[in-house]
Design a protein around this motif. Sequence first.
Motif, PDB file in Angstrom:
ATOM      1  N   THR A   1      19.022 -15.483  -0.801  1.00  0.00           N
ATOM      2  CA  THR A   1      19.618 -15.256   0.613  1.00  0.00           C
ATOM      3  C   THR A   1      19.760 -13.824   1.106  1.00  0.00           C
ATOM      4  N   GLN A   2      19.051 -12.931   0.222  1.00  0.00           N
ATOM      5  CA  GLN A   2      19.187 -11.473   0.763  1.00  0.00           C
ATOM      6  C   GLN A   2      17.730 -10.790   0.035  1.00  0.00           C
ATOM      7  N   GLN A   3      17.225  -9.979   0.676  1.00  0.00           N
ATOM      8  CA  GLN A   3      16.289  -9.211   0.088  1.00  0.00           C
ATOM      9  C   GLN A   3      16.797  -8.077  -0.996  1.00  0.00           C
ATOM     10  N   SER A   4      15.723  -7.415  -1.606  1.00  0.00           N
ATOM     11  CA  SER A   4      16.052  -6.617  -2.753  1.00  0.00           C
ATOM     12  C   SER A   4      16.631  -7.432  -3.918  1.00  0.00           C
ATOM     13  N   HIS A   5      16.181  -8.698  -4.187  1.00  0.00           N
ATOM     14  CA  HIS A   5      16.974  -9.390  -5.319  1.00  0.00           C
ATOM     15  C   HIS A   5      15.932  -9.706  -6.351  1.00  0.00           C
ATOM     16  N   TYR A   6      16.425  -9.703  -7.566  1.00  0.00           N
ATOM     17  CA  TYR A   6      15.483 -10.059  -8.594  1.00  0.00           C
ATOM     18  C   TYR A   6      16.028 -11.232  -9.070  1.00  0.00           C
ATOM     19  N   VAL A   7      15.118 -12.121  -9.643  1.00  0.00           N
ATOM     20  CA  VAL A   7      15.154 -13.246 -10.564  1.00  0.00           C
ATOM     21  C   VAL A   7      14.364 -13.151 -11.667  1.00  0.00           C
ATOM     22  N   ILE A   8      15.058 -13.188 -12.899  1.00  0.00           N
ATOM     23  CA  ILE A   8      14.252 -12.958 -14.093  1.00  0.00           C
ATOM     24  C   ILE A   8      14.514 -14.201 -14.951  1.00  0.00           C
ATOM     25  N   LEU A   9      13.349 -14.873 -15.043  1.00  0.00           N
ATOM     26  CA  LEU A   9      13.159 -16.063 -15.905  1.00  0.00           C
ATOM     27  C   LEU A   9      12.564 -15.910 -17.250  1.00  0.00           C
TER      28      LEU A   9
ATOM     29  N   ALA B   1       0.668  -1.304   0.078  1.00  0.00           N
ATOM     30  CA  ALA B   1      -0.026  -0.067  -0.034  1.00  0.00           C
ATOM     31  C   ALA B   1       1.034   1.326  -0.142  1.00  0.00           C
ATOM     32  N   ASP B   2       1.931   1.418   0.848  1.00  0.00           N
ATOM     33  CA  ASP B   2       2.790   2.353   0.996  1.00  0.00           C
ATOM     34  C   ASP B   2       3.651   2.763  -0.171  1.00  0.00           C
ATOM     35  N   THR B   3       4.109   1.707  -1.078  1.00  0.00           N
ATOM     36  CA  THR B   3       4.630   1.861  -2.201  1.00  0.00           C
ATOM     37  C   THR B   3       3.983   1.912  -3.475  1.00  0.00           C
ATOM     38  N   GLY B   4       2.688   1.684  -3.506  1.00  0.00           N
ATOM     39  CA  GLY B   4       2.013   1.795  -4.537  1.00  0.00           C
ATOM     40  C   GLY B   4       2.208   0.812  -5.757  1.00  0.00           C
ATOM     41  N   THR B   5       2.398  -0.520  -5.142  1.00  0.00           N
ATOM     42  CA  THR B   5       2.962  -1.681  -5.764  1.00  0.00           C
ATOM     43  C   THR B   5       1.764  -2.610  -6.080  1.00  0.00           C
ATOM     44  N   GLY B   6       0.610  -2.242  -5.848  1.00  0.00           N
ATOM     45  CA  GLY B   6      -0.590  -3.125  -5.870  1.00  0.00           C
ATOM     46  C   GLY B   6      -0.940  -3.554  -7.126  1.00  0.00           C
ATOM     47  N   SER B   7      -0.211  -2.992  -8.362  1.00  0.00           N
ATOM     48  CA  SER B   7      -0.689  -3.377  -9.439  1.00  0.00           C
ATOM     49  C   SER B   7      -0.369  -4.620 -10.028  1.00  0.00           C
ATOM     50  N   PHE B   8       0.591  -5.547  -9.334  1.00  0.00           N
ATOM     51  CA  PHE B   8       0.883  -6.933  -9.606  1.00  0.00           C
ATOM     52  C   PHE B   8       0.912  -7.713  -8.271  1.00  0.00           C
ATOM     53  N   PRO B   9       0.867  -8.889  -8.555  1.00  0.00           N
ATOM     54  CA  PRO B   9       0.592  -9.963  -7.252  1.00  0.00           C
ATOM     55  C   PRO B   9       1.970  -9.846  -6.553  1.00  0.00           C
ATOM     56  N   HIS B  10       1.945 -10.106  -5.131  1.00  0.00           N
ATOM     57  CA  HIS B  10       2.861 -10.201  -4.024  1.00  0.00           C
ATOM     58  C   HIS B  10       2.505 -11.251  -3.446  1.00  0.00           C
ATOM     59  N   LEU B  11       3.304 -12.226  -3.302  1.00  0.00           N
ATOM     60  CA  LEU B  11       3.200 -13.408  -2.506  1.00  0.00           C
ATOM     61  C   LEU B  11       3.871 -13.073  -1.138  1.00  0.00           C
ATOM     62  N   SER B  12       3.018 -13.665   0.031  1.00  0.00           N
ATOM     63  CA  SER B  12       3.497 -13.464   1.196  1.00  0.00           C
ATOM     64  C   SER B  12       4.341 -15.092   1.620  1.00  0.00           C
ATOM     65  N   ASP B  13       5.430 -14.781   1.679  1.00  0.00           N
ATOM     66  CA  ASP B  13       6.244 -16.019   1.887  1.00  0.00           C
ATOM     67  C   ASP B  13       6.873 -15.918   3.278  1.00  0.00           C
ATOM     68  N   GLU B  14       6.258 -15.783   4.344  1.00  0.00           N
ATOM     69  CA  GLU B  14       6.725 -15.895   5.563  1.00  0.00           C
ATOM     70  C   GLU B  14       7.614 -16.839   5.890  1.00  0.00           C
ATOM     71  N   ASN B  15       7.179 -18.093   5.634  1.00  0.00           N
ATOM     72  CA  ASN B  15       7.994 -19.106   5.754  1.00  0.00           C
ATOM     73  C   ASN B  15       9.298 -19.482   5.097  1.00  0.00           C
ATOM     74  N   GLY B  16       9.371 -18.716   3.998  1.00  0.00           N
ATOM     75  CA  GLY B  16      10.723 -18.609   3.115  1.00  0.00           C
ATOM     76  C   GLY B  16      10.631 -19.792   2.263  1.00  0.00           C
ATOM     77  N   GLU B  17       9.676 -20.402   1.737  1.00  0.00           N
ATOM     78  CA  GLU B  17       9.512 -21.581   0.750  1.00  0.00           C
ATOM     79  C   GLU B  17       9.813 -20.872  -0.617  1.00  0.00           C
ATOM     80  N   VAL B  18       9.170 -19.946  -0.952  1.00  0.00           N
ATOM     81  CA  VAL B  18       9.757 -19.621  -2.256  1.00  0.00           C
ATOM     82  C   VAL B  18      11.044 -18.819  -2.415  1.00  0.00           C
ATOM     83  N   TRP B  19      11.654 -18.374  -1.486  1.00  0.00           N
ATOM     84  CA  TRP B  19      12.982 -17.881  -1.311  1.00  0.00           C
ATOM     85  C   TRP B  19      14.020 -18.966  -1.242  1.00  0.00           C
ATOM     86  N   LYS B  20      13.583 -20.124  -0.680  1.00  0.00           N
ATOM     87  CA  LYS B  20      14.533 -21.237  -0.679  1.00  0.00           C
ATOM     88  C   LYS B  20      14.600 -21.936  -2.085  1.00  0.00           C
ATOM     89  N   ARG B  21      13.466 -21.873  -2.642  1.00  0.00           N
ATOM     90  CA  ARG B  21      13.301 -22.518  -4.008  1.00  0.00           C
ATOM     91  C   ARG B  21      14.033 -22.056  -4.967  1.00  0.00           C
TER      92      ARG B  21
END
Length: 193
Positions: A158-166, A134-154
Amino acid sequence: MRARTLLPATLAAALLTVTGCGSDGGSASAGEAGASTAAEASSPAASNGSGSGAEGAKVPEALNFTATTVDGKPFDAKTLAGKPTVLWFWAPWCPTCKGQAAETAKVATGNAGKVNVVGVAGLDKNAAMRDFVADTGTGSFPHLSDENGEVWKRFEVTQQSHYVILDKTGKTLYEGVLPGGKGLAEKVAGLTG
């Protein structure tokens, strides 16, 4: 129950120990960073990958997972198959992530229908993740709630502010930090021709 509450804190501590918010983790192509990982194959969400995603495209192993959005909606990554995809891994308290938000949203809007852009929030609680969107105005695309880090592990992030481009086949073409999101539009333009 106690183990459940300790996992996010342990993951956050481990990630902060490895790298700090906004550290220049460098830029590496998939070949340099080993982007196709054993973690992907051993993920509990992984299956044979023979299903089809958007427009009947074959689902690559990298997109064979499910999650929940910060809004509480189910998300099936198989729907991303057949188009280039940007995964933006961020944390709500990270100033570098906030600095990338505007450029990431601009790229998402400018490439709607051609490229998937998905935020993958971690290292905090869902309420903080919703506030960040809400604060950053990025609601135009989906955001996953990865509290347990499953997608991060996949994706071995190992650090935030990281991009993976497929690319559209699910092959990792880039992973790394793009300070302020600079360079993201150019990388995406190379995928859309």
